[in-house]
Design an enzyme around this catalytic site. Structure first.
Site, PDB file in Angstrom:
ATOM      1  CG  ASP A 188      -2.140   0.881   1.074  1.00  0.00           C
ATOM      2  OD1 ASP A 188      -3.024   0.852   1.951  1.00  0.00           O
ATOM      3  OD2 ASP A 188      -2.192   1.623   0.070  1.00  0.00           O
ATOM      4  CB  SER A 189       0.354   4.637  -1.233  1.00  0.00           C
ATOM      5  OG  SER A 189      -0.971   4.720  -0.728  1.00  0.00           O
ATOM      6  N   GLY A 190       0.812   3.813   1.964  1.00  0.00           N
ATOM      7  CA  GLY A 190       1.151   4.322   3.286  1.00  0.00           C
ATOM      8  C   GLY A 190       0.222   5.421   3.768  1.00  0.00           C
ATOM      9  N   GLY A 191      -0.490   6.060   2.863  1.00  0.00           N
ATOM     10  CA  GLY A 191      -1.358   7.173   3.237  1.00  0.00           C
ATOM     11  C   GLY A 191      -2.440   6.783   4.222  1.00  0.00           C
ATOM     12  CG  PHE A 192      -5.927   3.388   5.050  1.00  0.00           C
ATOM     13  CD1 PHE A 192      -5.751   2.420   6.037  1.00  0.00           C
ATOM     14  CD2 PHE A 192      -7.199   3.870   4.811  1.00  0.00           C
ATOM     15  CE1 PHE A 192      -6.835   1.943   6.756  1.00  0.00           C
ATOM     16  CE2 PHE A 192      -8.285   3.391   5.526  1.00  0.00           C
ATOM     17  CZ  PHE A 192      -8.108   2.428   6.495  1.00  0.00           C
ATOM     18  CG  ASP A 232      -5.299   6.388  -1.468  1.00  0.00           C
ATOM     19  OD1 ASP A 232      -4.266   6.166  -0.803  1.00  0.00           O
ATOM     20  OD2 ASP A 232      -6.340   5.722  -1.346  1.00  0.00           O
ATOM     21  N   GLY A 286     -11.505   3.878  -0.045  1.00  0.00           N
ATOM     22  CA  GLY A 286     -12.517   4.704   0.598  1.00  0.00           C
ATOM     23  C   GLY A 286     -13.720   3.933   1.084  1.00  0.00           C
ATOM     24  CG  ASP A 331      -5.762  -5.519   2.233  1.00  0.00           C
ATOM     25  OD1 ASP A 331      -6.416  -4.676   1.576  1.00  0.00           O
ATOM     26  OD2 ASP A 331      -5.311  -5.306   3.397  1.00  0.00           O
TER      27      ASP A 331
HETATM   28  N1  LIG Z   1      -4.362   3.321   0.271  1.00  0.00           N
HETATM   29  C1  LIG Z   1      -5.549   2.965   0.780  1.00  0.00           C
HETATM   30  N2  LIG Z   1      -5.625   1.929   1.648  1.00  0.00           N
HETATM   31  C2  LIG Z   1      -6.856   1.617   2.184  1.00  0.00           C
HETATM   32  C3  LIG Z   1      -6.932   0.587   3.172  1.00  0.00           C
HETATM   33  C4  LIG Z   1      -5.702  -0.188   3.646  1.00  0.00           C
HETATM   34  C5  LIG Z   1      -5.706  -1.560   3.005  1.00  0.00           C
HETATM   35  N3  LIG Z   1      -4.855  -2.504   3.773  1.00  0.00           N
HETATM   36  C6  LIG Z   1      -3.438  -2.168   3.773  1.00  0.00           C
HETATM   37  C7  LIG Z   1      -2.646  -3.074   4.709  1.00  0.00           C
HETATM   38  C8  LIG Z   1      -1.161  -2.807   4.528  1.00  0.00           C
HETATM   39  C9  LIG Z   1      -0.321  -3.651   5.450  1.00  0.00           C
HETATM   40  C10 LIG Z   1      -0.739  -3.485   6.897  1.00  0.00           C
HETATM   41  C11 LIG Z   1      -2.219  -3.664   7.110  1.00  0.00           C
HETATM   42  C12 LIG Z   1      -3.076  -2.866   6.155  1.00  0.00           C
HETATM   43  C13 LIG Z   1      -8.184   0.316   3.726  1.00  0.00           C
HETATM   44  N4  LIG Z   1      -8.545  -0.537   4.719  1.00  0.00           N
HETATM   45  C14 LIG Z   1      -9.870  -0.357   4.883  1.00  0.00           C
HETATM   46  N5  LIG Z   1     -10.621  -0.967   5.804  1.00  0.00           N
HETATM   47  C15 LIG Z   1     -10.016  -1.828   6.816  1.00  0.00           C
HETATM   48  C16 LIG Z   1     -11.130  -2.139   7.794  1.00  0.00           C
HETATM   49  C17 LIG Z   1     -10.645  -3.000   8.888  1.00  0.00           C
HETATM   50  C18 LIG Z   1     -10.916  -4.345   8.841  1.00  0.00           C
HETATM   51  C19 LIG Z   1     -10.480  -5.163   9.869  1.00  0.00           C
HETATM   52  C20 LIG Z   1      -9.770  -4.616  10.959  1.00  0.00           C
HETATM   53  C21 LIG Z   1      -9.479  -3.255  10.988  1.00  0.00           C
HETATM   54  C22 LIG Z   1      -9.925  -2.425   9.955  1.00  0.00           C
HETATM   55  N6  LIG Z   1     -10.381   0.545   4.035  1.00  0.00           N
HETATM   56  C23 LIG Z   1      -9.344   0.997   3.302  1.00  0.00           C
HETATM   57  C24 LIG Z   1      -9.267   1.987   2.322  1.00  0.00           C
HETATM   58  C25 LIG Z   1      -8.027   2.310   1.787  1.00  0.00           C
HETATM   59  C26 LIG Z   1      -7.894   3.382   0.819  1.00  0.00           C
HETATM   60  O1  LIG Z   1      -8.873   4.050   0.429  1.00  0.00           O
HETATM   61  N7  LIG Z   1      -6.648   3.675   0.370  1.00  0.00           N
END
Ligand SMILES: Nc1nc2c(CCNCC3CCCCC3)c3[nH]c(NCCc4ccccc4)nc3cc2c(=O)[nH]1
EC number: 2.4.2.29
Length: 373
Positions: free
Chosen positions: A93-97, A147, A217, A267
């Site tokens: 991922d880009s890191g922004g989130f 993003d 999003g 993911d």
């Molecule tokens: N760029 C970017 N990343 C997003 C991510 C991170 C995806 N996982 C990255 C991964 C990288 C390695 C480390 C872990 C994360 C999201 N995760 C969620 N919901 C999670 C909802 C959730 C589900 C279960 C537990 C906690 C939160 N919505 C997301 C929207 C975006 C988005 O718009 N832009």
């Protein structure tokens, strides 16, 4: 295995798609679930196990790795694949989130995001260009644009501002990424819960002719039906011959329904994080092993499973390990949960191939209702 990045559609069933992403480091069978390898490892799991369970690709963690041990250091050590001993594709991922959710966010503007590290409090600035540079230093195979993801509910003009800036950042990331055969940079569709913004974001990204598209999003607090409604708007606006990745999703039910709405890649930290907290995903629904009623239950989670964690350990023992906060508890439940997610994905892929996805969905959801026997 190919020298370039290719996506092939092998079968469709309604809007569900069975495909294959071929890259130099390996082939990804879609629909695919990508386990999260947080700081260089899928927490509490050995990567050989993760592969044995059926994972064709894992996620690396740009945000954590850039803070510690540092992207330049990972590059000096030969890149993330050598560092963690995973030779198949890695998506970052880009890191922004994560900046938004993990660090004391300083500011976000057209130039990028400035933040304090949650590790040592140092100040960092990440521009779209720097994010792509970092992902390149990690030798990532699929890189995400930088993003801005807005949590829902949010004001329409806030959602629009973030979506338009993310489009400008997509263009800058495409330029920074340049031409790296065998690797891909995915754009990320934003637009919150507003159909016309989702459509605009998808159409502009489509014109950038990227190798793949993520739907971002979402899974940020909205109800499941809002998420699915946004897929109804977004997927048709994306090219059919390119992969679609729904970020951060999700529960088994989210995945089952999102596949029916045209998503290819997923993911989520859910299977590993919830495993560490005692939650087991099984064919018959969720079982919370913290619950006292398991204290003397000698049955395994599922005696028909091929996964040792699922087949060989009693619920009583798992309950004891979780209650005692023993790391083996988290290891066994993470193992069980990842095994279940990959078994679900294999079932999904087979059902689409055989043109019986609707039946597969119905019988899977029926079995979940049998719940915590
Ligand atoms: N760029 C970017 N990343 C997003 C991510 C991170 C995806 N996982 C990255 C991964 C990288 C390695 C480390 C872990 C994360 C999201 N995760 C969620 N919901 C999670 C909802 C959730 C589900 C279960 C537990 C906690 C939160 N919505 C997301 C929207 C975006 C988005 O718009 N832009």
């Amino acid at each position: 295995m190919t020298e370039t990045f290719q996506f092939k559609l092998l079968a469709t069933d309604g809007r569900a798609r069975r495909g294959e992403v071929s890259m130099p480091r390996g082939t990804i069978r879609t629909p695919a679930f990508m386990p999260v390898g947080t700081v260089g490892t899928v927490k509490a799991m050995y990567l050989d196990q993760v592969r044995e369970l059926g994972a064709d690709i894992i996620l690396g963690n740009t945000y954590h790795l850039m803070l510690r041990p540092g992207a330049e250091r990972v590059a000096r050590l030969g890149g993330l694949h050598n560092f963690i001993r995973w030779e198949r594709p890695i998506l970052t991922d880009s890191g922004g989130f994560q900046v938004m959710s993990l660090s004391s966010l300083r500011k976000l503007n057209e130039q990028g995001v400035t933040f304090k590290s949650h590790v040592d409090g140092a100040l960092y600035h990440m521009s779209p260009e720097r994010s792509i540079e970092i992902q390149g230093l990690l030798d990532s195979d699929i890189q995400m644009q930088l993003d801005e993801c807005v949590a829902l509910p949010a004001e329409p003009d806030e959602i629009e501002r973030a979506m338009e800036m993310s489009l400008r950042w997509a263009e800058r990331c495409k330029v920074a990424f340049g031409d790296q055969p065998g690797k891909a940079m995915f754009g990320i569709v934003q637009g919150g819960d507003i159909p016309k913004l989702r459509e605009r974001s998808a159409l502009v990204l489509r014109d950038l002719d990227l190798k793949g598209y993520a739907v971002g999003g979402l899974a940020v607090g909205e109800p499941q039906e809002v998420m699915l409604d946004m897929l109804d708007v977004t997927c048709p606006a994306l090219p059919t011959e390119k992969p679609r990745y729904l970020m951060g999703v999700g529960t088994p039910d989210d995945i089952l329904k999102s596949v029916a709405h045209g998503i290819d890649m997923f993911d989520c930290v859910m299977p590993t994080r919830s495993g560490r907290h005692g939650l087991a995903f099984t064919r018959y629904g969720r079982i919370n092993l913290r619950n006292a009623r398991h204290a003397e239950d000698t049955r395994p989670l599922d005696e028909q499973s091929s996964c040792p964690a699922t087949r060989d350990y009693s619920r009583a023992y798992l309950h004891h390990l979780i209650r005692s906060n023993e790391s083996l508890g988290g290891m066994l439940l993470s193992w069980n949960n990842l095994a279940y997610y990959q078994e679900l994905m294999a079932g999904i892929r087979k059902a689409i191939e055989e043109g019986r996805y609707a039946d597969f969905m119905a019988e899977t959801q029926e079995n979940w209702k049998r719940g915590d026997l």
